[in-house]
Design a protein around this motif. Structure first.
Motif, PDB file in Angstrom:
ATOM      1  N   VAL A  19      16.432  -5.231  -2.253  1.00 46.82           N
ATOM      2  CA  VAL A  19      17.208  -4.812  -3.417  1.00 46.82           C
ATOM      3  C   VAL A  19      16.780  -3.439  -3.894  1.00 46.82           C
ATOM      4  N   ASP A  20      15.461  -3.175  -3.862  1.00 48.19           N
ATOM      5  CA  ASP A  20      14.947  -1.912  -4.399  1.00 48.19           C
ATOM      6  C   ASP A  20      13.618  -1.592  -3.732  1.00 48.19           C
ATOM      7  N   VAL A  21      13.405  -0.314  -3.472  1.00 49.13           N
ATOM      8  CA  VAL A  21      12.140   0.172  -2.931  1.00 49.13           C
ATOM      9  C   VAL A  21      11.613   1.261  -3.857  1.00 49.13           C
ATOM     10  N   SER A  22      10.395   1.105  -4.330  1.00 46.24           N
ATOM     11  CA  SER A  22       9.743   2.125  -5.141  1.00 46.24           C
ATOM     12  C   SER A  22       8.286   2.193  -4.721  1.00 46.24           C
ATOM     13  N   LYS A  23       7.504   3.030  -5.367  1.00 46.92           N
ATOM     14  CA  LYS A  23       6.122   3.211  -4.950  1.00 46.92           C
ATOM     15  C   LYS A  23       5.355   1.896  -5.053  1.00 46.92           C
ATOM     16  N   ARG A  24       4.854   1.434  -3.902  1.00 52.59           N
ATOM     17  CA  ARG A  24       4.029   0.237  -3.786  1.00 52.59           C
ATOM     18  C   ARG A  24       4.765  -1.046  -4.164  1.00 52.59           C
ATOM     19  N   GLN A  25       6.098  -1.023  -4.201  1.00 51.03           N
ATOM     20  CA  GLN A  25       6.822  -2.210  -4.634  1.00 51.03           C
ATOM     21  C   GLN A  25       8.145  -2.348  -3.898  1.00 51.03           C
ATOM     22  N   LEU A  26       8.424  -3.577  -3.468  1.00 56.55           N
ATOM     23  CA  LEU A  26       9.740  -3.951  -2.947  1.00 56.55           C
ATOM     24  C   LEU A  26      10.257  -5.114  -3.777  1.00 56.55           C
ATOM     25  N   VAL A  27      11.539  -5.065  -4.108  1.00 53.71           N
ATOM     26  CA  VAL A  27      12.213  -6.208  -4.705  1.00 53.71           C
ATOM     27  C   VAL A  27      13.146  -6.771  -3.641  1.00 53.71           C
ATOM     28  N   VAL A  28      13.010  -8.059  -3.358  1.00 54.56           N
ATOM     29  CA  VAL A  28      13.661  -8.662  -2.192  1.00 54.56           C
ATOM     30  C   VAL A  28      14.371  -9.942  -2.599  1.00 54.56           C
ATOM     31  N   GLU A  29      15.560 -10.138  -2.059  1.00 51.87           N
ATOM     32  CA  GLU A  29      16.237 -11.437  -2.141  1.00 51.87           C
ATOM     33  C   GLU A  29      15.992 -12.173  -0.833  1.00 51.87           C
ATOM     34  N   LEU A  30      15.372 -13.346  -0.925  1.00 54.14           N
ATOM     35  CA  LEU A  30      15.008 -14.098   0.268  1.00 54.14           C
ATOM     36  C   LEU A  30      16.229 -14.768   0.883  1.00 54.14           C
ATOM     37  N   ALA A  31      16.341 -14.659   2.208  1.00 58.20           N
ATOM     38  CA  ALA A  31      17.386 -15.393   2.924  1.00 58.20           C
ATOM     39  C   ALA A  31      17.042 -16.875   2.975  1.00 58.20           C
ATOM     40  N   SER A  32      15.759 -17.182   3.146  1.00 58.99           N
ATOM     41  CA  SER A  32      15.271 -18.557   3.134  1.00 58.99           C
ATOM     42  C   SER A  32      13.788 -18.512   2.819  1.00 58.99           C
ATOM     43  N   MET A  92       0.841  -1.187   0.000  1.00 60.16           N
ATOM     44  CA  MET A  92       0.000   0.000   0.000  1.00 60.16           C
ATOM     45  C   MET A  92       0.876   1.236   0.000  1.00 60.16           C
ATOM     46  N   SER A  93       0.467   2.243  -0.763  1.00 56.77           N
ATOM     47  CA  SER A  93       1.243   3.466  -0.858  1.00 56.77           C
ATOM     48  C   SER A  93       1.376   4.115   0.516  1.00 56.77           C
ATOM     49  N   GLY A  94       2.619   4.334   0.941  1.00 57.33           N
ATOM     50  CA  GLY A  94       2.902   4.906   2.247  1.00 57.33           C
ATOM     51  C   GLY A  94       3.502   3.912   3.220  1.00 57.33           C
ATOM     52  N   LEU A  95       3.373   2.618   2.926  1.00 54.15           N
ATOM     53  CA  LEU A  95       3.912   1.584   3.818  1.00 54.15           C
ATOM     54  C   LEU A  95       5.209   0.980   3.291  1.00 54.15           C
ATOM     55  N   GLU A  96       5.758   1.526   2.205  1.00 53.58           N
ATOM     56  CA  GLU A  96       6.912   0.886   1.574  1.00 53.58           C
ATOM     57  C   GLU A  96       8.097   0.764   2.533  1.00 53.58           C
ATOM     58  N   GLN A  97       8.464   1.859   3.199  1.00 57.52           N
ATOM     59  CA  GLN A  97       9.643   1.814   4.042  1.00 57.52           C
ATOM     60  C   GLN A  97       9.435   0.942   5.274  1.00 57.52           C
ATOM     61  N   LEU A  98       8.233   1.004   5.839  1.00 63.63           N
ATOM     62  CA  LEU A  98       7.939   0.154   6.990  1.00 63.63           C
ATOM     63  C   LEU A  98       7.977  -1.326   6.597  1.00 63.63           C
ATOM     64  N   THR A  99       7.476  -1.632   5.404  1.00 64.88           N
ATOM     65  CA  THR A  99       7.517  -3.016   4.935  1.00 64.88           C
ATOM     66  C   THR A  99       8.950  -3.454   4.701  1.00 64.88           C
ATOM     67  N   LEU A 156       2.648 -11.065  -2.583  1.00 62.41           N
ATOM     68  CA  LEU A 156       4.020 -11.488  -2.802  1.00 62.41           C
ATOM     69  C   LEU A 156       4.061 -12.371  -4.040  1.00 62.41           C
ATOM     70  N   PHE A 157       5.052 -12.125  -4.892  1.00 60.42           N
ATOM     71  CA  PHE A 157       5.224 -12.920  -6.112  1.00 60.42           C
ATOM     72  C   PHE A 157       6.684 -13.322  -6.244  1.00 60.42           C
ATOM     73  N   VAL A 158       6.907 -14.557  -6.649  1.00 63.89           N
ATOM     74  CA  VAL A 158       8.253 -15.050  -6.916  1.00 63.89           C
ATOM     75  C   VAL A 158       8.598 -14.700  -8.361  1.00 63.89           C
ATOM     76  N   VAL A 159       9.710 -13.994  -8.557  1.00 68.03           N
ATOM     77  CA  VAL A 159      10.084 -13.521  -9.883  1.00 68.03           C
ATOM     78  C   VAL A 159      10.562 -14.687 -10.748  1.00 68.03           C
TER      79      VAL A 159
END
Length: 322
Positions: free
Chosen positions: A20-33, A1-8, A45-48
């Motif tokens: 990896v990257d934070v933009s409006k309504r989107q996080l790109v993440v490398e999973l530790a496990s 949700m717009s506004g929760l990016e940094q908290l997420t 959540l979607f697996v790329v």
């Protein structure tokens, strides 16, 4: 949700993953496990499975980018595609979805003509964020924001990821008493309980239908039951938010924003929060309501959101006392 990016992002990092990257309504993440839990502040959540450079404005460039995606073989079951993009384009979301659906092959169900895909399906997601075109597959049957326990809502019910964000901001610890004087269907306190089950949660509302919804949601939540007064767990009771009878270490609350539900002057309620609170307040308010906390409170943080066409503000504050 717009506004929760940094908290997420903070939640994801705390779980041991790398953002990896934070933009409006989107996080790109490398999973530790893959078994370290799912983020409660994220809507989905979607697996790329594929990524290429954002194709830009034209349909021809879009078609070429879709052909360049290294997509997996088609699955045997039904699937649908949901797309979104930023910026001006000479194509719409259905053009993206249908091109990707055709590239994936198999039993693709288009949403172009308003026909809902079958309930039993895989869900692919395409995002054109101005830099990259991402193709991902949801690893769950439903989006993350659809909590299994949430069988009932009432007018003004809070979106669960927003409630989860407020619970994190409250800094709830074991043994705390946490109060929500506008509990509605119980979303805030049930999300808080998921974060810290060893606190005591008291939700009150003057609407019997809201309390019935809260109790039904509690009964649907794994590992939560309504407890007696003073015991760790949750308790729902009928009460007037302008006359609080419980002192609290934390107040987390979602009073009406004067949109779908009216409340009028918030001052009597704010006075009660100030009197009853020995700790931190986390409230989601409309901008005019939030401005009332500028006097008599020490504001620790503000977070502006975009929710259902409205622009409320999460305010984290503590009472200022001589």
């Amino acid at each position: 949700m717009s506004g929760l990016e940094q908290l997420t992002a903070e939640e994801v990092v705390a779980a041991g993953h790398r953002v990896v990257d934070v933009s409006k309504r989107q996080l790109v993440v490398e999973l530790a496990s893959v078994d370290s839990g799912t983020p409660r502040l994220a809507d989905d959540l979607f697996v790329v499975h594929g990524a290429v450079t954002d194709p830009g404005r034209t349909k021809d460039a879009l078609a070429a980018a879709v052909r360049a995606l290294d997509v997996p073989p088609a699955e045997s079951g039904a699937f649908a595609v949901t797309a979104s993009f930023v910026g001006a384009r000479n194509y719409n979301r259905f053009d993206i979805e249908d091109l990707v659906g055709a590239q994936l092959g198999g039993r693709y169900h288009s949403r172009r003509h308003g026909v809902s895909p079958p309930a039993e399906r895989s869900e692919w997601r395409v995002v054109l964020d101005g830099k990259t075109m991402w193709l991902g597959l949801r690893p769950y049957a439903v989006p993350l924001h659809r909590r299994p326990w949430r069988t009932r809502t009432v007018r003004g019910s809070l979106h669960p990821p927003v409630a989860a964000a407020m619970a994190r901001l409250a800094g709830i610890a074991s043994g705390h008493t946490v109060l929500d004087p506008f509990c509605g269907a119980g979303t805030l306190l049930l999300e808080a309980h998921a974060l810290e089950p060893q606190a005591t949660y008291v939700g009150s509302d003057r609407d019997p239908a809201a309390l019935a919804a809260a109790r039904e949601n509690t009964a649907s939540a794994a590992g939560i039951r309504e407890n007696a007064a003073g015991a760790a767990g949750v308790r729902w009771r009928r009460g007037d938010a302008a006359r609080l009878s419980t002192n609290a270490d934390r107040i987390i609350t979602n009073p009406p924003w004067d949109v779908r539900l009216s409340i009028g002057d918030l001052t009597p309620y704010i006075r009660q929060w100030h009197r009853a609170l020995d700790g931190r307040l986390v409230a989601i308010l409309n901008p005019q309501q939030a401005a009332q906390l500028d006097r008599g409170w020490r504001v620790l943080a503000r977070y502006d959101l975009a929710v259902a066409g409205q622009h409320p503000r999460i305010v984290v504050a503590e009472p200022s006392r001589p």
